[in-house]
Design an enzyme around this catalytic site. Structure first.
Site, short mmCIF file in Angstrom:
data_model
loop_
_atom_site.label_atom_id
_atom_site.label_comp_id
_atom_site.label_asym_id
_atom_site.label_seq_id
_atom_site.Cartn_x
_atom_site.Cartn_y
_atom_site.Cartn_z
CG PHE A 151 -1.68 1.22 1.50
CD1 PHE A 151 -2.97 1.33 1.00
CD2 PHE A 151 -1.16 2.28 2.24
CE1 PHE A 151 -3.73 2.46 1.24
CE2 PHE A 151 -1.91 3.43 2.47
CZ PHE A 151 -3.19 3.52 1.97
CB SER A 190 4.24 -3.59 2.89
OG SER A 190 3.48 -2.80 3.76
CG MET A 191 -1.88 -4.68 1.93
SD MET A 191 -2.87 -3.26 1.36
CE MET A 191 -4.47 -4.07 1.19
CG ASP A 205 9.14 -0.96 8.70
OD1 ASP A 205 8.27 -0.09 8.89
OD2 ASP A 205 9.02 -1.87 7.86
CG HIS A 224 7.25 -0.07 5.42
ND1 HIS A 224 7.16 -1.32 6.00
CD2 HIS A 224 6.20 0.01 4.55
CE1 HIS A 224 6.12 -1.96 5.51
NE2 HIS A 224 5.52 -1.18 4.63
#
Length: 278
Positions: free
Chosen positions: A33, A99-100, A229, A258
């Site tokens: 995202f 991530s997502m 992160d 991140h």
């Protein structure tokens, strides 16, 4: 442009934009995202140079895919991924989530098994469970925190993205050295081009409980995370995740934010290629 149809909303089909390049063992890259498949460009280049077939796709609601108002949950995301794998008839594939996108990897393996899958990689992951509850003290935050993100997105998602990317890339440390203003602007533009409904719905999926999915991961796995992160802090995610999946290869990238796919691409690519070569 190439699209794969994964569903229907009223009179329109739900189509995922994808790219399929190179030859060799297929590596499917699943973005985070609020980006798109193009966020993998530094990894795609390295993988293609190393002789892999590289497939990227834009999650529903993001990038050049359809922007429906339905299907924003990990069961549906995993079903979309399954449709991509079946449509392209991929075998011996490696799933790499960022991530997502790591949620798709975990839920896909849990729901559909690993008949088509050789390995999985979780980069800057959200597993095992971000929501802080009585039975999950290692969670990152209570539900009110995520509700606040949704409210900020609904109020002015464009302003939200500006602040989001500050911490996504740790711009106070990395702007002008590991990432340019132009690259940050491109991330913002990509985010802004996504759907408004997807932007508000996505944060409600981040606190999905993946604890029951993790034991079903029965292929070689890589967990890689940056120690810097701020979006998904390592102490709430990768370190806990590795305890739940001790068989996984585990890599910490010192100081990486991140958005390490861009800022620490060399370190990420080195670890990913080494994992794939084993």
């Amino acid at each position: 442009m190439p699209f794969i149809t994964v569903g229907q909303e009223n009179s329109t089909s739900i189509d995922l934009y994808y790219e399929d390049h190179g030859a060799g063992q297929p590596v499917v890259l699943i973005h985070g995202f609020p980006l798109s498949g193009h966020s993998w460009e530094r990894q795609s280049a390295a993988l293609l140079d190393a002789g892999y077939r590289v497939i990227t796709y834009d999650r529903r609601g993001f990038g050049q895919s359809s922007q429906p108002t339905t299907g924003y949950d990990y069961d549906t995301f995993a079903a979309d991924l399954n449709t991509v794998l079946e449509t392209l008839d991929l075998q011996d594939a490696v799933l790499v989530g960022f991530s997502m996108g790591t949620g798709e990897v975990a839920r896909y393996v849990s729901s559909y098994g690993t008949a088509r899958i050789a390995k999985v990689a979780f980069l800057a992951s959200l597993e095992p469970f971000l929501l802080k509850t009585d039975d999950n003290p290692d969670g990152a935050a209570p539900k009110e925190f995520f509700d606040g993100i949704v409210a900020a997105v609904k109020a002015d998602r464009y302003a939200f993205y500006t602040g989001f990317f500050n911490d996504f890339y740790n711009l106070d440390e990395n702007l002008g050295t590991r990432i340019s203003e132009e690259a940050v602007r491109n991330s913002w533009n990509t985010a802004a081009s996504g759907g408004f409904f997807a932007a508000a719905a996505a944060p409600t999926t981040w606190y999905t409980d993946f604890r029951a999915d993790i034991p079903r991961i029965d292929v070689p796995a890589l967990i890689l995370h940056g120690t810097g992160d701020r979006t998904l802090p390592i102490e709430n995610t990768a370190r806990v995740f590795h305890k739940a999946l001790p068989s996984a290869e585990y890599v910490e990238v010192e100081g990486a934010p991140h958005g390490l796919l861009w800022t620490h691409a060399e370190e990420v690519n080195t670890a990913l290629l080494a994992f794939l070569a084993k």
